[in-house]
Design an enzyme around this catalytic site. Structure first.
Site, PDB file in Angstrom:
ATOM      1  N   GLU A   1       0.852  -1.196   0.000  1.00  0.00           N
ATOM      2  CA  GLU A   1       0.000   0.000   0.000  1.00  0.00           C
ATOM      3  C   GLU A   1       0.882   1.239   0.000  1.00  0.00           C
ATOM      4  OE1 GLU A   1      -2.989   0.121   3.091  1.00  0.00           O
ATOM      5  OE2 GLU A   1      -3.663   2.133   2.491  1.00  0.00           O
TER       6      GLU A   1
ATOM      7  N   ASN B   1      -6.752   1.658   2.683  1.00  0.00           N
ATOM      8  CA  ASN B   1      -7.469   2.918   2.835  1.00  0.00           C
ATOM      9  C   ASN B   1      -7.008   3.945   1.809  1.00  0.00           C
ATOM     10  OD1 ASN B   1      -8.673   1.699   5.039  1.00  0.00           O
ATOM     11  ND2 ASN B   1      -7.373   2.714   6.555  1.00  0.00           N
TER      12      ASN B   1
ATOM     13  N   ASN C   1     -12.181  -0.806  -1.075  1.00  0.00           N
ATOM     14  CA  ASN C   1     -11.539  -1.326   0.133  1.00  0.00           C
ATOM     15  C   ASN C   1     -12.332  -0.931   1.372  1.00  0.00           C
ATOM     16  OD1 ASN C   1      -9.059  -2.304   1.712  1.00  0.00           O
ATOM     17  ND2 ASN C   1      -9.309  -0.215   2.493  1.00  0.00           N
ATOM     18  N   GLU C   2     -12.628  -1.910   2.213  1.00  0.00           N
ATOM     19  CA  GLU C   2     -13.248  -1.666   3.539  1.00  0.00           C
ATOM     20  C   GLU C   2     -14.321  -0.586   3.492  1.00  0.00           C
ATOM     21  OE1 GLU C   2     -10.265  -1.167   6.615  1.00  0.00           O
ATOM     22  OE2 GLU C   2      -9.682  -3.270   6.464  1.00  0.00           O
TER      23      GLU C   2
ATOM     24  N   TYR D   1      -7.082  -8.372  11.953  1.00  0.00           N
ATOM     25  CA  TYR D   1      -5.800  -8.102  12.613  1.00  0.00           C
ATOM     26  C   TYR D   1      -5.934  -8.474  14.088  1.00  0.00           C
ATOM     27  CZ  TYR D   1      -4.698  -5.307   8.462  1.00  0.00           C
ATOM     28  OH  TYR D   1      -4.461  -4.893   7.169  1.00  0.00           O
TER      29      TYR D   1
ATOM     30  N   GLU E   1      -6.603  -9.045   3.827  1.00  0.00           N
ATOM     31  CA  GLU E   1      -5.771  -8.376   4.838  1.00  0.00           C
ATOM     32  C   GLU E   1      -5.810  -9.239   6.084  1.00  0.00           C
ATOM     33  OE1 GLU E   1      -6.132  -4.175   5.582  1.00  0.00           O
ATOM     34  OE2 GLU E   1      -6.721  -3.780   3.502  1.00  0.00           O
TER      35      GLU E   1
ATOM     36  N   GLN F   1       1.307  -6.207   5.712  1.00  0.00           N
ATOM     37  CA  GLN F   1       1.692  -5.880   4.350  1.00  0.00           C
ATOM     38  C   GLN F   1       3.051  -6.492   4.059  1.00  0.00           C
ATOM     39  OE1 GLN F   1       0.972  -1.706   3.476  1.00  0.00           O
ATOM     40  NE2 GLN F   1      -1.100  -1.797   4.270  1.00  0.00           N
TER      41      GLN F   1
HETATM   42  O1  AHR Z   1      -3.169  -2.528   6.320  1.00  0.00           O
HETATM   43  C1  AHR Z   1      -3.392  -1.301   6.969  1.00  0.00           C
HETATM   44  C2  AHR Z   1      -4.832  -0.799   6.793  1.00  0.00           C
HETATM   45  O2  AHR Z   1      -5.691  -1.664   7.484  1.00  0.00           O
HETATM   46  C3  AHR Z   1      -5.391  -0.791   5.397  1.00  0.00           C
HETATM   47  O3  AHR Z   1      -5.073   0.355   4.688  1.00  0.00           O
HETATM   48  C4  AHR Z   1      -6.861  -0.863   5.623  1.00  0.00           C
HETATM   49  O4  AHR Z   1      -7.549  -1.484   4.559  1.00  0.00           O
HETATM   50  C5  AHR Z   1      -6.997  -1.605   6.949  1.00  0.00           C
HETATM   51  O5  AHR Z   1      -7.844  -0.963   7.809  1.00  0.00           O
END
Ligand code: AHR
Length: 497
Positions: A27, A72, A172-173, A244, A292, A350
């Protein structure tokens, strides 16, 4: 000492190993692109400004696909800013990370980097501030061979051959209130459907990913997937999941069991997708792109806040991973593999510097974080079919998930490459004696056993000590009955042939 047992049998096939399980993510965020994959002037930079040391580590990591350019970031991105002569490219405010984007790297550079790294590019389009027209323009610029203004512009910019990008994320999201252009499920579902329909008019064989939930704890989790898929079911191939995990309040036991949530996340999304399919009387199955996933200490990032003065490539989200992070990470990878019948693509978020397995110093060294090793080993040794293993394991009590097995495992088997067992011992203090019933494999023996562990579960790799945490041979193997001793808090790879 704990005791556990499992059986390896090639008849217990889940699905073929999908190479796309071993995807990652680049990213425009912090130092992932600038001083990560790209740093002209660095002693290791090649003729295009790409760091050769990072390219080498990317190949060693065994990456299959790389998602780009966000995250994002993509929800405010104008892809045209990143093409043509670099000196003419605009500098823009990046609202997602409160940074300045110089646009020195864009789609053409990224695809050139992918070819050098030997990875497949996976592109996201902006459905935050933009829509169908801009997605179509990017698709035509990237993939159309020639003879139109946009495809000829790509050729004039030095890319004679089409980029041939197969996988595309539709935004995305979009469920997240933090997302630029955040939408309700209905608003997003309609836009994603019409964007997908138009993109398929250009190329019906594209593989398209609709945005699922940003985590299983989102208030709209479940209803978001259902509403989005009601609008997009026949037009997309995947629904995304993002997750996450971090250790909270010193609760190591729950943290090591984080894959319990990932398992729940996957089974809930599959149930929701299949429910929508049943209501639509469709025989098509929607798969999951878990695009992700990682350990991320989000609370530290939230405490630090975003930069105030719009810096270029500031150090953001630079988590330094310890052993317990790597073992938790290995457990997540095992869960992705165990669900290979429906999770057919994934992207570790990432690749470099930003919550990443590879770290770099600007102008200096690059090294492997602890999490590099489970990923690299799984990518190297997972081959053929994923085998279901149902361990008979002791349980331990966790604050967040209740009782959880101490052992978490999966295996893969190929007729030519042998069988590999991936296993974590989640116990914080007890070794685990694992008995493996491999009779169905016929006269095999352990050809290699490694373990990733350390007496200090919070030990890390650094630029000065880059191999403190690295897989080492595990000599605690007994042949008959076949038994391997897994140290407390360890990631283990056992290869049989
Ligand atoms: O990977 C970091 C961020 O986490 C990404 O930009 C977003 O898609 C997620 O919230």
């Amino acid at each position: 000492m704990h005791q556990a047992k499992l059986t390896l049998d090639p008849a217990f096939k889940v699905a073929p190993v999908s190479r796309r399980t071993f995807g990652t993510f680049v990213e425009h965020l912090g130092r992932c692109v600038y001083t990560g994959i790209y740093e002209p002037g660095h002693p290791a930079a090649d003729e295009d400004g790409f760091r050769r040391d990072v390219l080498d580590l990317t190949r060693e990591l065994g990456v299959s696909t790389v998602r780009y350019p966000g995250g994002n970031f993509v929800s405010g991105y104008r892809w045209e800013d990143g093409i043509g002569p670099v000196a003419d490219r605009p500098r823009r405010l990046d609202l997602a990370w409160h940074s300045t984007e110089t646009n020195e790297v864009g789609v053409d550079e990224f695809v050139r980097w992918c070819r050098k790294a030997g990875v497949e590019p996976m592109m996201a389009v902006n459905l935050g501030t933009r829509g169908i027209a801009e997605a179509l323009d990017l698709l035509e610029y990237a993939n159309h061979p020639s003879g139109t203004t946009l495809s000829d512009l790509r050729i004039a910019n030095g890319a004679k051959e089409p980029h041939d990008i197969r996988m595309w994320c539709l935004g995305n999201e979009m469920d997240g209130p933090w997302q630029t252009g955040h939408k309700t499920a209905r608003e997003y579902g309609r836009l994603a459907a019409e964007t997908a329909r138009a993109m398929r008019m250009v190329d019906p064989k594209l593989e398209l990913v609709a945005c699922g939930s940003s985590s299983s704890s989102m208030p709209t989790f479940g209803s978001w997937e259902a509403e989005v898929l009601e609008e997009t079911y026949d037009l997309v191939d995947y629904i995304s999941c993002h997750a996450y995990y971090e250790e909270k309040d010193g609760d190591l036991g729950s943290f090591l069991a984080s894959s319990t949530d990932m398992e729940y996340f996957i089974s809930s999304v599959i149930a929701t997708a299949d429910h929508v399919g049943a209501r639509l009387k469709s025989r098509k199955k929607i798969n999951i792109s878990f695009d992700e996933w990682n350990v991320w200490y989000i609370s530290r990032f939230q405490d630090a806040g975003t930069p105030q003065d719009w810096p270029v490539a500031p150090p953001l989200l630079e988590d330094h991973y310890h052993l317990a992070d790597a073992v938790t990470f290995g457990g997540l990878l095992i869960t992705l593999l165990r669900n290979s019948d429906r999770v057919t693509a994934a992207s570790l978020a990432q690749l470099v510097n930003v919550i990443a397995p590879i770290m770099t110093e600007p102008g200096g060294r690059a090294w492997r974080q602890t999490t590099f090793h489970p990923f690299a080993q799984a990518s190297r040794h997972a081959a053929g079919d994923v085998l279901r293993v149902e361990p008979d394991s002791p349980l331990y009590e966790t604050k967040v998930y209740g009782e959880v097995p101490v052992l978490h495992a999966v295996a893969t088997h190929s007729a030519t490459g042998g069988t590999t067992l991936f296993a974590v011992n989640r116990s914080a203090d007890e070794p685990l004696s694992l008995e493996i019933d491999a009779r169905a494999l016929g006269g095999v023996r352990v050809v290699e056993a490694t373990t990733l562990t350390d007496p200090d579960v919070y030990a890390r790799n650094t630029a000065d000590d880059p191999a403190r945490i690295t897989p080492r041979p595990n000599a605690d193997v007994e042949p008959d009955p076949l038994r391997v001793l897994l140290p407390p808090v360890s990631w283990n790879v056992i290869r049989l042939a």
